[in-house]
Design a protein around this motif. Structure first.
Motif, mmCIF file in Angstrom:
data_model
loop_
_atom_site.group_PDB
_atom_site.id
_atom_site.type_symbol
_atom_site.label_atom_id
_atom_site.label_comp_id
_atom_site.label_asym_id
_atom_site.label_seq_id
_atom_site.Cartn_x
_atom_site.Cartn_y
_atom_site.Cartn_z
ATOM 1 N N ASP A 111 4.169 7.262 -11.867
ATOM 2 C CA ASP A 111 3.216 6.831 -12.883
ATOM 3 C C ASP A 111 3.239 5.320 -13.063
ATOM 4 O O ASP A 111 4.147 4.637 -12.613
ATOM 5 N N ASP A 119 -7.739 -4.856 -13.935
ATOM 6 C CA ASP A 119 -6.980 -5.430 -12.838
ATOM 7 C C ASP A 119 -5.556 -4.901 -12.807
ATOM 8 O O ASP A 119 -5.010 -4.589 -11.751
ATOM 9 N N GLN A 120 -4.959 -4.781 -13.970
ATOM 10 C CA GLN A 120 -3.624 -4.192 -14.051
ATOM 11 C C GLN A 120 -3.660 -2.780 -13.465
ATOM 12 O O GLN A 120 -2.765 -2.377 -12.710
ATOM 13 N N ARG A 122 -5.717 -1.628 -11.222
ATOM 14 C CA ARG A 122 -5.862 -1.693 -9.770
ATOM 15 C C ARG A 122 -4.543 -2.049 -9.100
ATOM 16 O O ARG A 122 -4.210 -1.494 -8.050
ATOM 17 N N GLN A 123 -3.803 -2.972 -9.694
ATOM 18 C CA GLN A 123 -2.505 -3.329 -9.108
ATOM 19 C C GLN A 123 -1.597 -2.117 -9.093
ATOM 20 O O GLN A 123 -0.889 -1.847 -8.118
ATOM 21 N N GLN A 126 -2.763 0.275 -6.510
ATOM 22 C CA GLN A 126 -2.451 -0.286 -5.193
ATOM 23 C C GLN A 126 -0.992 -0.019 -4.829
ATOM 24 O O GLN A 126 -0.666 0.332 -3.696
ATOM 25 N N ARG A 127 -0.133 -0.199 -5.808
ATOM 26 C CA ARG A 127 1.287 0.038 -5.572
ATOM 27 C C ARG A 127 1.537 1.508 -5.229
ATOM 28 O O ARG A 127 2.265 1.821 -4.290
ATOM 29 N N ASN A 130 0.022 2.014 -1.569
ATOM 30 C CA ASN A 130 0.670 1.327 -0.449
ATOM 31 C C ASN A 130 2.152 1.633 -0.347
ATOM 32 O O ASN A 130 2.679 1.797 0.747
ATOM 33 N N ARG A 131 2.822 1.651 -1.478
ATOM 34 C CA ARG A 131 4.269 1.795 -1.401
ATOM 35 C C ARG A 131 4.702 3.250 -1.518
ATOM 36 O O ARG A 131 5.568 3.704 -0.785
ATOM 37 N N ALA A 148 -13.071 0.397 -11.736
ATOM 38 C CA ALA A 148 -12.241 -0.522 -10.937
ATOM 39 C C ALA A 148 -11.361 0.257 -9.976
ATOM 40 O O ALA A 148 -11.232 -0.105 -8.807
ATOM 41 N N GLU A 151 -13.268 2.292 -7.131
ATOM 42 C CA GLU A 151 -13.730 1.375 -6.093
ATOM 43 C C GLU A 151 -12.608 1.125 -5.076
ATOM 44 O O GLU A 151 -12.801 1.162 -3.869
ATOM 45 N N GLY B 74 8.450 -4.217 -3.257
ATOM 46 C CA GLY B 74 7.078 -4.659 -3.460
ATOM 47 C C GLY B 74 6.137 -3.792 -2.635
ATOM 48 O O GLY B 74 6.560 -2.840 -1.997
ATOM 49 N N TYR B 75 4.851 -4.098 -2.676
ATOM 50 C CA TYR B 75 3.885 -3.351 -1.891
ATOM 51 C C TYR B 75 2.962 -4.353 -1.240
ATOM 52 O O TYR B 75 2.821 -5.482 -1.701
ATOM 53 N N SER B 76 2.346 -3.912 -0.165
ATOM 54 C CA SER B 76 1.448 -4.807 0.544
ATOM 55 C C SER B 76 0.315 -5.200 -0.404
ATOM 56 O O SER B 76 -0.279 -4.359 -1.044
ATOM 57 N N GLU B 285 -8.895 -9.257 -4.216
ATOM 58 C CA GLU B 285 -9.049 -8.019 -4.984
ATOM 59 C C GLU B 285 -10.387 -7.347 -4.747
ATOM 60 O O GLU B 285 -10.539 -6.165 -5.040
ATOM 61 N N TYR B 287 -12.813 -7.580 -6.531
ATOM 62 C CA TYR B 287 -13.204 -7.065 -7.837
ATOM 63 C C TYR B 287 -12.822 -8.092 -8.879
ATOM 64 O O TYR B 287 -11.766 -8.727 -8.769
ATOM 65 N N THR B 292 -9.730 -9.824 -16.758
ATOM 66 C CA THR B 292 -8.845 -10.448 -15.785
ATOM 67 C C THR B 292 -9.201 -11.906 -15.583
ATOM 68 O O THR B 292 -8.333 -12.762 -15.493
ATOM 69 N N ASN B 329 4.001 -5.623 -12.060
ATOM 70 C CA ASN B 329 3.470 -4.641 -11.123
ATOM 71 C C ASN B 329 4.517 -3.765 -10.456
ATOM 72 O O ASN B 329 4.186 -2.718 -9.940
#
Lengths: 448, 397
Positions: A111, A119-120, A122-123, A126-127, A130-131, A148, A151, B74-76, B285, B287, B292, B329
């Motif tokens: 979670d 944006d937060q 999306r980050q 993304q994590r 990707n991770r 967001a 997309e 971290g992540y890409s 991004e 976006y 932001t 993050n």
């Protein structure tokens, strides 16, 4: 370093396809990708899922003004994961699900905090993608976050299951193939409310609107205007925007023409509504006119509990519904948390199970196949009678609940609102070429 | 407000390269005083650090995470993000750390550049041109905002810049949504690839190391150009005047220099960096949302990153950006064995880190490293010896 190899093989076909400059690498990735797992399909996004776990990412607001809602979403998600792995709740009733994980893999979850900031969010997504190799992301409690993240999910070829998002945009101009929404939207709220308001208050009335001046508020006031003008033939006096996050509405409320307006519509949500509604009551506007709050949520009903008596609005779902699935879910939730779930918890729960069931039907996690199973799926086991996840815009066609606030003396901790009417989806819905759906271009599956 | 950072600023100029050297080559931060003052050393040191950075952040930390059972890797995508904010705060530090002006509205330049680049991408989807256009818009915007705000100093300056930033935010969210898509966020961004679309930004040219994307390389190159430019500025006579402004404005005026003009230039230079960062952000991004891009909290984040990293040094703020983004993050998604999920506590964690750093190392993370290096190499010196060095560095240019 072994992990790196696998990451490369899983992710790179998409990323490098069409990359003239990196054609050699694409070839390499294609070769390694074809090797592992149930390789009926080529690798795409985070497919194939390796190992004996499949990861779902739950991206909810844990800080900020919707954190309470986010906490309830997370309770719904965790309940869903528990049931998927160990049985219980709806998992026992849905024929697609086994209660022994999904496609033989144990469901694990990660979670993150969206902080109600696109944006937060999306980050965080993304994590997870990707991770943590999440195959599905779900969550969010505002339309901007949903748009967001969906997309991003379309780009990354990872399924997004919308949680709370009521703005039209999610399944209109901003819609994507890799996202589905079961919640209703501002347009459907207008369609569901207008007939009820006409029946309660009569026709030929004048209404005045205040709306939070951002995309949800704008689309909400537009659809209220459309449906109240077309249906009961009401006349809009004026519609005034208020900045998002306003705490003092007295200047806007004092501008409301008391002798001219019969109905005041407060297109505010969450904290905004928790401020504007009590202030409107305090100013005595309820003496001169009827007040309507198009979208209720628990946070706002609790914060304004003294003021919601006899005030109409819509809600996604209510634990008070008497159908079987609702009662099963409420019971399972109560066992864990000792109180009734809010609608945030139900959407979270059902969206997770919907994804799992679609993967089971598709017999693979390959995203395009899962999406095809979600599309056009008809079901009546999610607490709202018959629903269809429509193929043309990924907006569920479902009933909408019209709620009425209870006077303070009749309220209990969980019961602040009563269900007045369950507007049928035939009345609340719209065609694929009408309303918000007309602007929707879903985008590609990724396997064309 | 202005006294402290300015003092530090003077001390830190020649140290510009140390941090880069350290990050790249471990603890070898020996007192290479002569080398450190040279532009190319700073840039080469930074380049070495940038080459190692994604590997350390994603693969090494990820390995550590697997070993201890905590998801701390971290992540890409994160390395590029850190560098993008790094570019912004390097410029911001020229204003805050060197010139001693605290702006609370730099999100205005970041966000307007991001929107401008995003809008421009629909006409010409070239990342390089997007950066140019975004930066241009931010610079043009900085002139009138600076022209009005610089007439006041201290808290009035901060509030004026804040006001301009917030005005843009509310415009983008409401009335300007025909252009910005308002609260839905602007997402129709097309960034083809570098060099006429020949190099897609998400390609991973090095097999096995998928954190080294073309986007990362692009960001790293822009970062290097930024470091080089900032280093040139602080080591030039012009930079010296900026520092002098931070120390004592009246004196500069008595010498006969046009204080207003220099301050305005410093403001605009920092806006250029914010603009580059904003445009890079939108390319990365794909976006941008008013919260932001333009909200005052973003401006506040720039201040926090800068102070956290160290206002007195050229590349210190980049470390601040790293810690900030890492906590926001990665740490936010960590689940501890006993405490449970950190989740919403990440802001608390960040606050604790901030208080600790500012309390124990008033010169920021960079200052802490610099002190550590000095003790390790026994290079005495102390803080007293720094100021003349800085002056020398400047004059030699």
């Amino acid at each position: 370093m072994a992990e790196d190899t696998s990451v490369l093989s899983r992710r790179d076909v998409l990323k490098t396809s069409g990359a003239a400059g990196a054609a050699g690498l694409a070839g390499l990735a294609g070769c390694t990708g074809g090797g592992g797992g149930d390789s009926e399909y080529s690798s795409l996004g985070n497919y194939p899922v390796e190992g004996d776990e499949v990861v779902f990412g739950f991206n909810v607001p844990q800080s900020g003004s919707y954190s309470q809602e986010g906490a309830d979403e997370l309770r719904g998600y965790n309940l869903a994961v528990d049931h998927l792995n160990n049985g219980g709740g709806w998992v026992d009733d849905w024929s697609d699900l086994s209660g022994d994980g999904v496609l033989g893999k144990t469901v694990a979850s990660v979670d993150g905090d969206t902080a109600t900031d696109p944006d937060q969010a999306r980050q965080s997504a993304q994590r997870m993608i990707n991770r943590d190799d999440a195959i599905m992301i779900s969550g969010g409690s505002s339309t901007s976050v949903a748009i967001a993240v969906q997309e991003l999910c379309q780009e990354e070829r990872v399924q997004f299951q919308c949680c709370i998002t009521h703005g039209n945009g999610t399944t209109a101009s901003e819609c994507v193939r890799y996202s589905t929404r079961e919640m209703f939207n501002a347009y459907m709220t207008g369609a569901a409310l207008a007939p009820v308001l006409e029946e309660e208050y009569g026709s030929d009335l004048n209404f005045y609107q205040l709306y939070a001046d951002y995309s949800w508020g704008q689309s909400q006031q537009r659809s209220m205007n459309q449906f109240l003008t077309e249906g009961p033939g009401w006349t809009q006096v004026e519609s005034v925007g208020t900045p998002l996050g306003t705490s003092d509405y007295s200047s806007y409320l004092s501008d409301v023409p008391r002798d001219e307006a019969d109905v005041l519509i407060l297109n505010h949500y969450g904290l905004d509504a928790a401020n504007s509604l009590p202030q409107a009551i305090e100013a005595g506007l309820d003496q001169d006119m009827e007040i309507v709050v198009p979208l209720y949520n628990r946070l706002m009903a609790e914060a304004a509990s003294d003021s919601i008596g006899d005030i109409f609005g819509t809600a996604d779902w209510s634990w008070q519904l008497e159908n079987g699935p609702t009662q099963t879910f409420v019971e399972a939730y109560r066992e864990e948390h000792d109180r009734a779930p809010s609608y945030a918890a139900r959407i979270a729960y059902t969206q997770t199970l919907q994804y799992a069931a679609a993967a089971e039907r598709a017999e693979t996690f390959y995203p395009p196949e899962v999406i095809r199973q979600l599309e056009g799926h008809e079901f009546d086991n999610a607490g709202l009678d018959a629903e269809t996840m429509r193929e043309c815009d990924h907006q569920a066609q479902r009933d909408v609940l019209v709620m009425r606030g209870l006077p303070p003396e009749e309220q209990t901790e969980d019961r602040l609102l009563e269900v007045l009417n369950q507007t049928s989806r035939d009345d609340a819905g719209y065609a694929c070429d009408a309303g918000p759906a007309a602007d929707c271009q879903l985008g590609d599956y990724g396997d064309e | 407000m202005t006294g402290d950072p300015a003092d530090d600023a003077a001390g830190a100029v020649p140290d510009g390269g140390t941090v880069a050297g350290e990050t790249a080559g471990g603890s070898g931060g020996s007192a290479l005083a002569g080398l450190r003052e040279r532009d190319d050393f700073v840039v080469i040191g930074m380049a070495a650090a940038l080459v190692a950075f994604p590997f350390l952040l994603i693969d090494v930390l990820g390995g550590v995470g697997d070993a201890v059972g905590l998801s701390v890797g971290g992540y890409s995508g994160l390395p590029s993000l850190v560098l993008i904010y790094g570019i912004v705060v390097i410029g911001f530090n020229l204003l805050l750390g060197y010139t001693g002006l605290l702006s609370f509205g730099h999100a205005a330049f970041f966000g307007s550049a991001a929107y401008a680049a995003g809008l421009f991408s629909q006409v010409v989807p070239s990342p390089i041109l997007m950066v140019v256009v975004g930066t241009l818009v931010a610079t043009l915007l900085a002139w009138p905002i600076g022209f009005v705000s610089i007439r006041r100093s201290g808290v009035y300056f901060a509030v004026l810049t804040l006001t301009f930033g917030q005005a843009l935010y509310f415009w983008a969210l409401g009335p300007g949504s025909w252009l910005t898509d308002g609260d839905d966020g602007f997402s129709g961004i097309e960034a083809d690839g570098l060099f006429l679309g020949a190099l897609p930004l998400d390609a991973e040219p090095i097999p096995m190391l998928d954190s080294y994307t073309v986007m990362y390389a692009f960001t790293a190159v822009v970062m290097l150009v930024g470091v080089w430019a900032a280093n040139r500025i602080v080591n030039s006579p012009y930079g010296l005047i900026l520092e002098a402004l931070g120390e004592n404005e009246e004196r500069v005026e008595f010498v006969g220099l046009n204080v207003f003009r220099y301050k305005l230039m410093a403001f605009m230079i920092s806006a250029v960096f914010a603009g580059v960062g904003g445009a890079m952000f939108v390319i990365h991004e794909q976006y941008i949302h008013p919260t932001t891009g333009l909200y005052w909290i973003q401006s506040g984040d720039f201040v926090i990153m800068t102070v956290l990293g160290g206002t007195g040094s050229l590349v210190g703020p980049v470390l601040g950006a790293l810690v900030f983004e890492y906590v926001a993050n990665v740490v936010s998604g960590v689940s501890l064995p006993v405490v449970g999920s950190i989740g919403s506590l990440w802001r608390f964690v960040l606050g604790a880190v901030f208080v600790f750093i500012v309390w124990v190392f008033p010169r920021g993370i960079y200052g802490a490293f610099a002190d550590l290096a000095r003790y390790a190499t026994g290079g005495g010196g102390g803080s007293g010896g720094e100021e003349p060095a800085a002056a020398d560095g400047g004059e030699r240019e």
